[in-house]
Design a protein around this motif. Structure first.
Motif, PDB file in Angstrom:
ATOM      1  N   ALA A   1     -20.723   8.619  -9.610  1.00  0.00           N
ATOM      2  CA  ALA A   1     -20.014   7.390  -9.982  1.00  0.00           C
ATOM      3  C   ALA A   1     -19.687   7.410 -11.473  1.00  0.00           C
ATOM      4  N   VAL A   2     -18.457   7.042 -11.790  1.00  0.00           N
ATOM      5  CA  VAL A   2     -18.034   6.872 -13.176  1.00  0.00           C
ATOM      6  C   VAL A   2     -17.258   5.554 -13.269  1.00  0.00           C
ATOM      7  N   SER A   3     -17.140   5.040 -14.472  1.00  0.00           N
ATOM      8  CA  SER A   3     -16.386   3.804 -14.673  1.00  0.00           C
ATOM      9  C   SER A   3     -14.902   4.080 -14.490  1.00  0.00           C
ATOM     10  N   PRO A   4     -14.221   3.328 -13.630  1.00  0.00           N
ATOM     11  CA  PRO A   4     -12.781   3.562 -13.448  1.00  0.00           C
ATOM     12  C   PRO A   4     -11.991   3.125 -14.674  1.00  0.00           C
ATOM     13  N   SER A   5     -10.822   3.702 -14.835  1.00  0.00           N
ATOM     14  CA  SER A   5      -9.926   3.266 -15.904  1.00  0.00           C
ATOM     15  C   SER A   5      -9.485   1.831 -15.658  1.00  0.00           C
ATOM     16  N   SER A   6      -8.918   1.215 -16.681  1.00  0.00           N
ATOM     17  CA  SER A   6      -8.450  -0.163 -16.531  1.00  0.00           C
ATOM     18  C   SER A   6      -7.354  -0.248 -15.475  1.00  0.00           C
ATOM     19  N   GLU A   7      -6.506   0.781 -15.383  1.00  0.00           N
ATOM     20  CA  GLU A   7      -5.439   0.773 -14.373  1.00  0.00           C
ATOM     21  C   GLU A   7      -6.011   0.861 -12.964  1.00  0.00           C
ATOM     22  N   VAL A   8      -7.001   1.720 -12.771  1.00  0.00           N
ATOM     23  CA  VAL A   8      -7.641   1.825 -11.462  1.00  0.00           C
ATOM     24  C   VAL A   8      -8.382   0.534 -11.134  1.00  0.00           C
ATOM     25  N   ALA A   9      -9.064  -0.036 -12.112  1.00  0.00           N
ATOM     26  CA  ALA A   9      -9.768  -1.298 -11.894  1.00  0.00           C
ATOM     27  C   ALA A   9      -8.793  -2.406 -11.491  1.00  0.00           C
ATOM     28  N   ASP A  10      -7.620  -2.423 -12.097  1.00  0.00           N
ATOM     29  CA  ASP A  10      -6.603  -3.410 -11.715  1.00  0.00           C
ATOM     30  C   ASP A  10      -6.157  -3.200 -10.263  1.00  0.00           C
ATOM     31  N   ASN A  11      -5.956  -1.950  -9.878  1.00  0.00           N
ATOM     32  CA  ASN A  11      -5.598  -1.658  -8.487  1.00  0.00           C
ATOM     33  C   ASN A  11      -6.680  -2.151  -7.537  1.00  0.00           C
ATOM     34  N   LEU A  12      -7.933  -1.872  -7.863  1.00  0.00           N
ATOM     35  CA  LEU A  12      -9.042  -2.291  -6.999  1.00  0.00           C
ATOM     36  C   LEU A  12      -9.128  -3.805  -6.902  1.00  0.00           C
ATOM     37  N   ALA A  13      -8.885  -4.495  -8.012  1.00  0.00           N
ATOM     38  CA  ALA A  13      -8.925  -5.955  -7.986  1.00  0.00           C
ATOM     39  C   ALA A  13      -7.831  -6.516  -7.095  1.00  0.00           C
ATOM     40  N   ARG A  14      -6.638  -5.946  -7.185  1.00  0.00           N
ATOM     41  CA  ARG A  14      -5.534  -6.398  -6.331  1.00  0.00           C
ATOM     42  C   ARG A  14      -5.834  -6.125  -4.862  1.00  0.00           C
ATOM     43  N   ILE A  15      -6.360  -4.964  -4.557  1.00  0.00           N
ATOM     44  CA  ILE A  15      -6.708  -4.637  -3.173  1.00  0.00           C
ATOM     45  C   ILE A  15      -7.757  -5.604  -2.642  1.00  0.00           C
ATOM     46  N   ALA A  16      -8.798  -5.856  -3.430  1.00  0.00           N
ATOM     47  CA  ALA A  16      -9.839  -6.794  -2.998  1.00  0.00           C
ATOM     48  C   ALA A  16      -9.272  -8.190  -2.775  1.00  0.00           C
TER      49      ALA A  16
ATOM     50  N   MET B   1       0.824  -1.194   0.000  1.00  0.00           N
ATOM     51  CA  MET B   1       0.000   0.000   0.000  1.00  0.00           C
ATOM     52  C   MET B   1       0.861   1.248   0.000  1.00  0.00           C
ATOM     53  N   HIS B   2       1.912   1.235   0.794  1.00  0.00           N
ATOM     54  CA  HIS B   2       2.776   2.414   0.909  1.00  0.00           C
ATOM     55  C   HIS B   2       3.419   2.761  -0.430  1.00  0.00           C
ATOM     56  N   ALA B   3       3.802   1.756  -1.196  1.00  0.00           N
ATOM     57  CA  ALA B   3       4.561   1.983  -2.425  1.00  0.00           C
ATOM     58  C   ALA B   3       3.724   1.896  -3.694  1.00  0.00           C
ATOM     59  N   GLY B   4       2.512   1.346  -3.615  1.00  0.00           N
ATOM     60  CA  GLY B   4       1.791   0.992  -4.819  1.00  0.00           C
ATOM     61  C   GLY B   4       0.461   1.687  -5.006  1.00  0.00           C
ATOM     62  N   PHE B   5      -0.322   1.124  -5.942  1.00  0.00           N
ATOM     63  CA  PHE B   5      -1.674   1.590  -6.261  1.00  0.00           C
ATOM     64  C   PHE B   5      -1.670   3.054  -6.695  1.00  0.00           C
ATOM     65  N   VAL B   6      -0.680   3.379  -7.508  1.00  0.00           N
ATOM     66  CA  VAL B   6      -0.493   4.765  -7.933  1.00  0.00           C
ATOM     67  C   VAL B   6      -1.654   5.239  -8.799  1.00  0.00           C
ATOM     68  N   ALA B   7      -2.170   4.380  -9.658  1.00  0.00           N
ATOM     69  CA  ALA B   7      -3.263   4.791 -10.538  1.00  0.00           C
ATOM     70  C   ALA B   7      -4.488   5.204  -9.731  1.00  0.00           C
ATOM     71  N   LEU B   8      -4.828   4.416  -8.725  1.00  0.00           N
ATOM     72  CA  LEU B   8      -5.967   4.738  -7.873  1.00  0.00           C
ATOM     73  C   LEU B   8      -5.740   6.044  -7.129  1.00  0.00           C
ATOM     74  N   ARG B   9      -4.552   6.210  -6.584  1.00  0.00           N
ATOM     75  CA  ARG B   9      -4.272   7.404  -5.790  1.00  0.00           C
ATOM     76  C   ARG B   9      -4.292   8.663  -6.641  1.00  0.00           C
ATOM     77  N   ARG B  10      -3.812   8.569  -7.886  1.00  0.00           N
ATOM     78  CA  ARG B  10      -3.810   9.749  -8.759  1.00  0.00           C
ATOM     79  C   ARG B  10      -5.206  10.073  -9.283  1.00  0.00           C
ATOM     80  N   ALA B  11      -5.944   9.065  -9.659  1.00  0.00           N
ATOM     81  CA  ALA B  11      -7.266   9.300 -10.253  1.00  0.00           C
ATOM     82  C   ALA B  11      -8.298   9.702  -9.208  1.00  0.00           C
TER      83      ALA B  11
END
Length: 224
Positions: free
Chosen positions: A125-140, A104-114
């Motif tokens: 609500a809007v559809s997240p980008s593919s990069e944000v969706a990937d971050n969310l999938a990893r977090i889940a 968490m400290h080093a990653g999920f940059v796409a989510l944090r920026r968007a």
């Protein structure tokens, strides 16, 4: 007494982590809130109480010792409280918790920026980008692993509230503010974090702040 310097409660995700860590320690501390990125910020961040971290918040003062970066603050407070309040006692669980916190400290940059943290807003609500969706999938995925292997009957990642929950609390806030899609098991964890009394206290205090930073107030656009 400890002194914790934090940024705006509406926007500063790293400050939320440091503040939750101070609350989790059970130790008395003085809280100092500074407004980030306003006209006075260049001069304010150079003052002696912020200079050791080059203006980064949170920064914890323990007497004459300055500690900054959220994980360092967690570990310093863990040392002060005998190693019982932050990390799981089981070795395997602690290894996973530390790995998740570091990721968490080093990653999920796409989510944090968007989706910058804004605890005062619920955006459309809007559809997240593919990069944000990937971050969310990893977090889940990480949340599911921790809950399945070590969550037991508790509401949090490793049963009781601890360091891993502190590190992921701003992600939870983003999921709520931006109405991001997460699976049902992750939604239950989101609800547990948001219901925690310290999160409620932080959000209530954010509503009372007068500072508005336009870069954190823009409605996001749909992703690709």
């Amino acid at each position: 007494m400890l002194k914790l310097i934090i940024g705006n409660k509406a926007y500063s995700s790293w400050s939320l982590r440091g503040w939750l860590a101070a609350k989790q320690s059970g130790l008395p501390f003085e809280e100092v809130v500074v407004s980030l990125y306003d006209a006075a910020w260049p001069e304010r961040k150079a003052q002696p109480d912020l200079a050791p971290s080059a203006g980064k918040v949170p920064i914890l003062w323990n007497g004459g010792t300055a500690v900054w970066e959220s994980i360092a603050i967690i570990d310093h407070l863990d040392d002060l409280t005998g190693g019982t309040r932050f990390w799981p006692q089981d070795l395997a669980a602690r290894g996973l918790a530390r790995s998740m916190a570091a990721e968490m400290h080093a990653g999920f940059v796409a989510l944090r920026r968007a989706c910058p943290m804004n605890t005062r807003r619920i955006f459309d609500a809007v559809s997240p980008s593919s990069e944000v969706a990937d971050n969310l999938a990893r977090i889940a995925q990480l949340w599911a692993q921790a809950r399945a292997d070590y969550g037991g009957s508790g509401d949090f990642l490793f049963g009781a509230f601890g360091a891993a929950d502190i590190m992921y609390a701003p992600v939870v806030s983003r999921i709520v503010s931006y109405q991001l899609p997460v699976p049902a098991h992750a939604r239950a964890y989101v609800d547990a974090i948001m219901a925690h009394r310290w999160m409620q206290d932080w959000i209530a205090a954010a509503q009372e702040e007068d500072w508005v930073l336009d870069q954190y107030e823009a409605q996001p656009v749909a992703g690709d």
